[in-house]
Design a protein around this motif. Structure first.
Motif, PDB file in Angstrom:
ATOM      1  N   LYS A 277       0.530  -1.095  -0.265  1.00  0.00           N
ATOM      2  CA  LYS A 277       0.327  -0.561   0.295  1.00  0.00           C
ATOM      3  C   LYS A 277       0.769   1.276   0.267  1.00  0.00           C
ATOM      4  O   LYS A 277       0.573   2.506  -0.829  1.00  0.00           O
ATOM      5  N   LYS A 278       1.916   1.402   1.169  1.00  0.00           N
ATOM      6  CA  LYS A 278       3.056   2.146   1.164  1.00  0.00           C
ATOM      7  C   LYS A 278       3.471   2.356  -0.411  1.00  0.00           C
ATOM      8  O   LYS A 278       3.769   3.825  -0.670  1.00  0.00           O
ATOM      9  N   ARG A 279       3.567   1.727  -0.563  1.00  0.00           N
ATOM     10  CA  ARG A 279       4.306   1.514  -2.016  1.00  0.00           C
ATOM     11  C   ARG A 279       3.849   1.690  -3.445  1.00  0.00           C
ATOM     12  O   ARG A 279       4.116   3.196  -4.487  1.00  0.00           O
TER      13      ARG A 279
ATOM     14  N   LYS B  33       3.352   5.501  -2.941  1.00  0.00           N
ATOM     15  CA  LYS B  33       4.860   6.463  -3.466  1.00  0.00           C
ATOM     16  C   LYS B  33       4.231   6.850  -4.673  1.00  0.00           C
ATOM     17  O   LYS B  33       4.622   7.669  -5.860  1.00  0.00           O
ATOM     18  N   ARG B  34       4.070   5.730  -6.173  1.00  0.00           N
ATOM     19  CA  ARG B  34       3.802   6.143  -6.763  1.00  0.00           C
ATOM     20  C   ARG B  34       2.934   6.741  -7.046  1.00  0.00           C
ATOM     21  O   ARG B  34       2.636   6.931  -8.533  1.00  0.00           O
TER      22      ARG B  34
ATOM     23  N   ALA C 114       1.885   9.545  -6.153  1.00  0.00           N
ATOM     24  CA  ALA C 114       2.754  10.710  -5.382  1.00  0.00           C
ATOM     25  C   ALA C 114       3.412  11.382  -6.454  1.00  0.00           C
ATOM     26  O   ALA C 114       3.607  12.346  -7.224  1.00  0.00           O
ATOM     27  N   SER C 115       3.892  10.264  -7.425  1.00  0.00           N
ATOM     28  CA  SER C 115       5.379  10.708  -8.356  1.00  0.00           C
ATOM     29  C   SER C 115       4.824  10.878  -9.654  1.00  0.00           C
ATOM     30  O   SER C 115       5.041  11.562 -10.833  1.00  0.00           O
ATOM     31  N   LEU C 116       3.323  10.387  -9.717  1.00  0.00           N
ATOM     32  CA  LEU C 116       2.501  11.037 -11.058  1.00  0.00           C
ATOM     33  C   LEU C 116       1.296  12.089 -10.612  1.00  0.00           C
ATOM     34  O   LEU C 116       0.675  12.381 -11.674  1.00  0.00           O
ATOM     35  N   THR C 117       2.286  12.847 -10.102  1.00  0.00           N
ATOM     36  CA  THR C 117       1.141  13.995  -9.509  1.00  0.00           C
ATOM     37  C   THR C 117       1.220  15.424 -10.436  1.00  0.00           C
ATOM     38  O   THR C 117       0.494  16.105 -10.368  1.00  0.00           O
TER      39      THR C 117
END
Length: 413
Positions: free
Chosen positions: A260-262, A265-266, A268-271
């Motif tokens: 879930k954390k990964r 993060k993914r 968040a990297s696509l914002t």
């Protein structure tokens, strides 16, 4: 879509390869695929009488009225196709029902799943129905997704998890080689997106080097209700297995939290991805939220192969939607347009189209060229009929790789 008689031709081409494969692998494979008991699955259906202010307002102000009048908006590019799904998820009041052949774990797939999670987090019931053909290596992630109290995932026509898939392909030919290609995204039983797109980068113009030129239509009104009814038939069918039943494994809570954390993060990297930027700033997103989308209004019907089709022999037309479409084709008076990536008409299809031309019906077909297809064996099956179609007066077009959508070359003898 209309002349979908390619399945039989494709089956014949596959049978030879499968028989050879069977001869080679039977000596080294063993065991029987076992599926868990599915008799206790719960029956759930689309919510009725849901109030959705945005959709209800659009429909109330429709310029055309009637029991069979729906509104339609063509989604002809990948960015808008994502935006439409995301906005529907955001305005859903009580339910999201979505059925796809595949949902990839790439950028678009991750953003799509995140929109479902956001809706579920605010109390929307989310039902996700998947075919199993491309999901076998993602069982754990699906099981985690299914753990959300407002989300349920079901797998249609699944493979057994106790035997390798290759063996099941061989022994289950005619069933495991037939898949549910249905693609729909419906909220509150009132607005739906139908079309050719699965959920993945290549279907939403993420990479120009691999860009499937699919189309979707956003529809509101009776068409959405018919789509919901079709979804319920598949969802409650004996071939639809709840993920919680199919994936009989103890979920490691620590690993689940780590995944879930990964995923977070993914996301968040696509914002700054063009999809989320389009969702924030596009005219389509704003108009959908404000209920000011310009729809085309008219009668519409939804035709779907019944899920029982997989329980009967290949080629049994009593379980094919083609039987429902045939009267429309036979009674065409002016024009028929066929738009299909995999078009193999067979001799019967060629004769049928030739008869229409003799009646004065204009027939136009757009399909893939050899350079643009992703299944060359289908193109080989189609190309043998090109000259006969052209001689019959059919207008035959092929999508040429590298040409824009307004520069499609016409094939000539």
């Amino acid at each position: 879509m209309l002349i979908g008689v390619s399945s039989y031709e494709k089956v014949k081409m596959r049978r030879t390869a499968v028989r050879l494969l069977l001869f080679l692998v039977l000596p080294v494979l063993g065991g029987c695929a076992v599926l868990p008991d599915n008799s206790n699955r719960s029956v759930t259906t689309t919510y009725t009488s849901v109030s959705n202010p945005v959709v209800d307002n659009i429909y109330a102000n429709a310029p055309r009225k009637g029991d069979n009048i729906s509104g339609f908006l063509l989604l002809d590019n990948g960015l808008d196709a994502f935006v439409a799904r995301a906005v529907l998820a955001q305005i859903a009041e009580r339910s999201i029902d979505t059925q796809y052949y595949m949902i990839h774990g790439d950028a678009v797939g991750s953003l799509f799943v995140d929109q479902l999670l956001q809706a579920a987090n605010r109390g929307v019931r989310v039902r996700v129905l998947l075919d199993d053909i491309n999901e076998g290596d993602r069982d754990f992630d699906i099981a985690i997704f299914d753990m959300h109290p407002n989300i349920e995932v079901r797998i249609f026509n699944p493979f057994g998890r106790n035997v390798g898939r290759l063996w099941q392909y061989v022994t289950g030919f005619g069933r495991q080689t037939r898949w549910a290609h249905n693609k729909s995204f419906t909220i509150d039983g009132k607005a739906t997106i139908l079309g050719g797109r699965n959920i993945g980068d290549e279907y939403f113009s993420h990479n120009p080097e691999l860009d499937f030129q699919d189309l979707d239509v956003l529809a509101i009104g009776p068409v959405a209700r018919e789509t919901s009814d079709a979804f319920d038939r598949y969802w409650n069918h004996e071939l639809s297995y709840p993920a919680s039943v199919l994936f009989n494994e103890n979920i490691d809570r620590a690993e689940a939290e780590e995944r879930k954390k990964r995923f977070e993060k993914r996301i968040a990297s696509l914002t700054q991805s063009p999809y989320l930027q389009r969702l924030k700033n596009s005219d389509l997103a704003r108009k959908m939220r404000d209920g000011k989308v310009h729809f085309e209004w008219g009668p519409g019907r939804v035709y779907v192969d019944p899920p029982d089709k997989l329980l009967h022999k290949v080629g049994d037309r009593s379980y094919q939607m083609f039987t429902d479409l045939l009267p429309y084709l036979r009674n065409a008076r002016e024009e028929i347009i066929i738009f299909s990536p995999y078009f193999v008409p067979g001799k019967e299809g060629v004769a049928f189209l030739a008869a229409l031309r003799k009646k004065g019906v204009r027939v136009k077909i757009l399909t893939n060229s050899l350079s643009s297809t992703d299944v060359s064996i289908v193109h080989a099956g189609y190309s043998r009929y090109r000259k006969d179609l052209l001689r019959a007066g059919v207008e035959l077009w092929e999508l040429n790789k590298g040409l824009g959508k307004n520069k499609l070359p016409q094939i000539r003898c």
